[in-house]
Motif scaffolding. Sequence first.
Motif, PDB file in Angstrom:
ATOM      1  N   THR A 284      38.396  39.726  51.761  1.00 29.63           N
ATOM      2  CA  THR A 284      38.956  40.884  51.030  1.00 29.63           C
ATOM      3  C   THR A 284      38.465  40.895  49.592  1.00 29.63           C
ATOM      4  OG1 THR A 284      40.982  39.750  50.316  1.00 29.63           O
ATOM      5  CG2 THR A 284      41.050  40.862  52.460  1.00 29.63           C
ATOM      6  N   MET A 285      38.256  39.690  49.036  1.00 25.68           N
ATOM      7  CA  MET A 285      37.715  39.614  47.669  1.00 25.68           C
ATOM      8  C   MET A 285      36.253  40.073  47.676  1.00 25.68           C
ATOM      9  SD  MET A 285      40.287  38.479  45.935  1.00 25.68           S
ATOM     10  CE  MET A 285      39.816  37.794  44.353  1.00 25.68           C
ATOM     11  N   ILE A 286      35.500  39.611  48.692  1.00 20.76           N
ATOM     12  CA  ILE A 286      34.086  39.998  48.798  1.00 20.76           C
ATOM     13  C   ILE A 286      33.986  41.520  48.991  1.00 20.76           C
ATOM     14  CG2 ILE A 286      31.981  39.757  50.196  1.00 20.76           C
ATOM     15  CD1 ILE A 286      32.895  36.895  50.882  1.00 20.76           C
ATOM     16  N   ARG A 287      34.947  42.067  49.711  1.00 22.31           N
ATOM     17  CA  ARG A 287      34.963  43.514  49.974  1.00 22.31           C
ATOM     18  C   ARG A 287      35.296  44.306  48.698  1.00 22.31           C
ATOM     19  NH1 ARG A 287      33.383  46.530  54.628  1.00 22.31           N
ATOM     20  NH2 ARG A 287      34.877  48.175  55.090  1.00 22.31           N
ATOM     21  N   GLY A 288      35.779  43.598  47.675  1.00 19.48           N
ATOM     22  CA  GLY A 288      35.972  44.259  46.375  1.00 19.48           C
ATOM     23  C   GLY A 288      37.417  44.538  45.987  1.00 19.48           C
ATOM     24  N   TYR A 289      38.381  43.968  46.702  1.00 18.16           N
ATOM     25  CA  TYR A 289      39.783  44.233  46.365  1.00 18.16           C
ATOM     26  C   TYR A 289      40.276  43.237  45.319  1.00 18.16           C
ATOM     27  CZ  TYR A 289      39.665  47.391  50.281  1.00 18.16           C
ATOM     28  OH  TYR A 289      39.336  48.431  51.116  1.00 18.16           O
ATOM     29  N   HIS A 290      40.699  43.781  44.195  1.00 23.42           N
ATOM     30  CA  HIS A 290      41.263  42.961  43.116  1.00 23.42           C
ATOM     31  C   HIS A 290      42.525  43.650  42.620  1.00 23.42           C
ATOM     32  CE1 HIS A 290      37.879  40.135  42.525  1.00 23.42           C
ATOM     33  NE2 HIS A 290      37.202  41.125  43.095  1.00 23.42           N
ATOM     34  N   ALA A 291      43.351  42.920  41.900  1.00 20.95           N
ATOM     35  CA  ALA A 291      44.552  43.535  41.327  1.00 20.95           C
ATOM     36  C   ALA A 291      45.024  42.682  40.155  1.00 20.95           C
ATOM     37  CB  ALA A 291      45.642  43.656  42.396  1.00 20.95           C
TER      38      ALA A 291
ATOM     39  N   ALA B 262      47.910  41.152  40.069  1.00 20.14           N
ATOM     40  CA  ALA B 262      48.655  39.996  40.592  1.00 20.14           C
ATOM     41  C   ALA B 262      48.600  40.033  42.102  1.00 20.14           C
ATOM     42  CB  ALA B 262      50.110  40.019  40.128  1.00 20.14           C
ATOM     43  N   CYS B 263      48.937  38.897  42.698  1.00 15.28           N
ATOM     44  CA  CYS B 263      48.953  38.789  44.163  1.00 15.28           C
ATOM     45  C   CYS B 263      50.221  38.052  44.578  1.00 15.28           C
ATOM     46  CB  CYS B 263      47.713  38.012  44.607  1.00 15.28           C
ATOM     47  SG  CYS B 263      47.757  37.467  46.326  1.00 15.28           S
ATOM     48  N   LEU B 264      50.833  38.517  45.652  1.00 13.54           N
ATOM     49  CA  LEU B 264      51.998  37.813  46.209  1.00 13.54           C
ATOM     50  C   LEU B 264      51.747  37.592  47.702  1.00 13.54           C
ATOM     51  CD1 LEU B 264      54.984  36.764  46.094  1.00 13.54           C
ATOM     52  CD2 LEU B 264      55.671  39.080  46.680  1.00 13.54           C
TER      53      LEU B 264
ATOM     54  N   SER C 136      44.865  23.919  44.746  1.00 13.70           N
ATOM     55  CA  SER C 136      45.088  24.986  43.782  1.00 13.70           C
ATOM     56  C   SER C 136      46.468  24.866  43.144  1.00 13.70           C
ATOM     57  CB  SER C 136      44.837  26.309  44.517  1.00 13.70           C
ATOM     58  OG  SER C 136      45.681  27.306  44.134  1.00 13.70           O
ATOM     59  N   VAL C 137      46.543  25.304  41.894  1.00 10.84           N
ATOM     60  CA  VAL C 137      47.784  25.218  41.121  1.00 10.84           C
ATOM     61  C   VAL C 137      48.130  26.613  40.630  1.00 10.84           C
ATOM     62  CG1 VAL C 137      48.819  24.307  39.009  1.00 10.84           C
ATOM     63  CG2 VAL C 137      47.353  22.837  40.407  1.00 10.84           C
ATOM     64  N   CYS C 138      49.383  26.996  40.802  1.00 12.11           N
ATOM     65  CA  CYS C 138      49.868  28.266  40.268  1.00 12.11           C
ATOM     66  C   CYS C 138      50.328  27.962  38.837  1.00 12.11           C
ATOM     67  CB  CYS C 138      51.021  28.759  41.144  1.00 12.11           C
ATOM     68  SG  CYS C 138      51.818  30.242  40.550  1.00 12.11           S
ATOM     69  N   GLU C 139      49.475  28.288  37.865  1.00 12.08           N
ATOM     70  CA  GLU C 139      49.755  27.893  36.477  1.00 12.08           C
ATOM     71  C   GLU C 139      51.058  28.530  36.000  1.00 12.08           C
ATOM     72  OE1 GLU C 139      48.372  25.617  34.815  1.00 12.08           O
ATOM     73  OE2 GLU C 139      46.564  25.279  36.031  1.00 12.08           O
TER      74      GLU C 139
ATOM     75  N   THR D 183      46.493  31.609  48.523  1.00 13.57           N
ATOM     76  CA  THR D 183      46.519  32.001  47.102  1.00 13.57           C
ATOM     77  C   THR D 183      45.296  31.478  46.355  1.00 13.57           C
ATOM     78  OG1 THR D 183      47.942  30.102  46.652  1.00 13.57           O
ATOM     79  CG2 THR D 183      49.024  32.252  46.798  1.00 13.57           C
ATOM     80  N   ARG D 184      44.679  30.403  46.875  1.00 13.71           N
ATOM     81  CA  ARG D 184      43.557  29.792  46.154  1.00 13.71           C
ATOM     82  C   ARG D 184      42.387  30.750  45.926  1.00 13.71           C
ATOM     83  NH1 ARG D 184      43.482  28.086  51.361  1.00 13.71           N
ATOM     84  NH2 ARG D 184      41.519  28.154  52.537  1.00 13.71           N
ATOM     85  N   TYR D 185      42.302  31.793  46.739  1.00 11.04           N
ATOM     86  CA  TYR D 185      41.162  32.716  46.594  1.00 11.04           C
ATOM     87  C   TYR D 185      41.360  33.776  45.521  1.00 11.04           C
ATOM     88  CZ  TYR D 185      39.374  30.795  50.866  1.00 11.04           C
ATOM     89  OH  TYR D 185      38.891  29.936  51.802  1.00 11.04           O
ATOM     90  N   TYR D 186      42.622  34.014  45.113  1.00  8.66           N
ATOM     91  CA  TYR D 186      42.889  35.157  44.240  1.00  8.66           C
ATOM     92  C   TYR D 186      42.710  34.732  42.791  1.00  8.66           C
ATOM     93  CZ  TYR D 186      44.089  37.368  48.557  1.00  8.66           C
ATOM     94  OH  TYR D 186      43.999  37.876  49.830  1.00  8.66           O
ATOM     95  N   LYS D 187      41.446  34.604  42.412  1.00  6.17           N
ATOM     96  CA  LYS D 187      41.079  34.123  41.080  1.00  6.17           C
ATOM     97  C   LYS D 187      41.215  35.269  40.082  1.00  6.17           C
ATOM     98  CE  LYS D 187      39.501  30.084  42.506  1.00  6.17           C
ATOM     99  NZ  LYS D 187      40.559  29.069  42.572  1.00  6.17           N
ATOM    100  N   GLY D 188      41.512  34.899  38.840  1.00  6.07           N
ATOM    101  CA  GLY D 188      41.562  35.906  37.779  1.00  6.07           C
ATOM    102  C   GLY D 188      42.832  36.713  37.795  1.00  6.07           C
TER     103      GLY D 188
END
Length: 425
Positions: free
Chosen positions: A183-190, A192-194, A340-343, A375-380
């Motif tokens: 989904t990230m490669i497909r271009g979906y960003h936001a 925040a992510c839950l 991965s760490v949820c800062e 969650t580890r993939y949802y960078k930024g």
Amino acid sequence: MKDKPNDLAERLREAIDRNFEGQVAFLARMVQFPSLRGKEQAIQAWLAKQFTERGYKVDQFSLADIDLFAHPKAAPMDDIPLEGSHQVVATCDPQGKGRSLILQGHIDVVPEGPAELWSSPPYAAGIKDGWMMGRGAQDMKAGVSAMIFALDAIRSAGFAPDGRIHVQTVTEEESTGNGALSTMIRGYHADACLIPEPTANTLSRAQVGAIWFRLRVRGTPVHVAYSETGTSAILSAMHLVRAFQDYTRALNARAAENAWFGEVKSPIKFNVGIIKGGDWASSTPAWCDVDCRLGLLPGETPEQAMRGMEQCLADAQKADEFLRDNPAELIWSGFKADPSVCEPGSEAEAVLAAAHQSVFGSPMEDRLSTAVNDTRYYKGMPALCYGPSGIGPHAFDERIELESIRKTTLAIALFVAEWCGLREL
Ligand code: ZN
């Protein structure tokens, strides 16, 4: 909408209650799809239809539709065909002015094992004493129902979220993570992510990584009468498994130094998940395949863990008469997952904590997870893993508490209302 109505929580609660019977039926229908790895198309087509009926813009694509393996984080898929692995992204309110959000859940489930070890059929989605039983009911179709019906409740209460929301149902969470990655490669960003994995309404603060590998031992079969002239691939594989167990103990001894998992007892889990070998009780087995999983902690990369495992294998083979001359093959067969760490300290987390407090009347607590999630993939963007409460993920009689789904749905609805903002319909 600048001023949210004072009775917003009440209106959302009423809407969730009004729709709850429908939500439970929706969840039961999802559980009735045996969406095992490589067999997720039917549920994804069904979900795509549900999203279309809600007026969302639906993008259904397969892993063959993107350049998956050009991405450095893509994990090997073994023999699973890419074109059969379907992802669904439903977008609502693409023109919204508020903050955007990804709501993501995986719909792949792990094998149910022997049905006779369940107290009711694993895909029947039966309900007893306020709990729904079934493979995937807890992990994580309940969470998927919560994110979908949280949005339904907002609409049913007379509002629409004022930010772009991508509702994603993905595959491969249990084996590679390639669904989320796609989904990230497909271009979906936001913003925040839950991901409402079943965390018993805690926030997953840190999670381990994981690697998957298959050990392939091959030898020369002979009649058991001459067993000293042949080899036993099964016994050689056992020798290697013992070496891996010793290696894991050594890793766990060092884990006491880890900033996140230092207090957790043996946070690195090594698992032998599948063993296949031999074909005759009176032939020494010439072949044995063993599928394994090893965890890794924040501060280490999957590549480092893979090198460590290669070294452990090389050392163990030196100590085995047969393997010294017939080394086993090590095949990377799935997860190459980063820890991965949820800062702490993100605004999204504060908004979720307030929503949780308002529903449960107590502060949202953290958890440390010795399993991986997407969650580890949802960078930024802040990526939060928080969802309902159940029992027995990956085990027999997996089940989810319906009351916990109801509360989680409200917490997500309140989170969306505050994060994206609302406009009156
Ligand atoms: Zn899960």
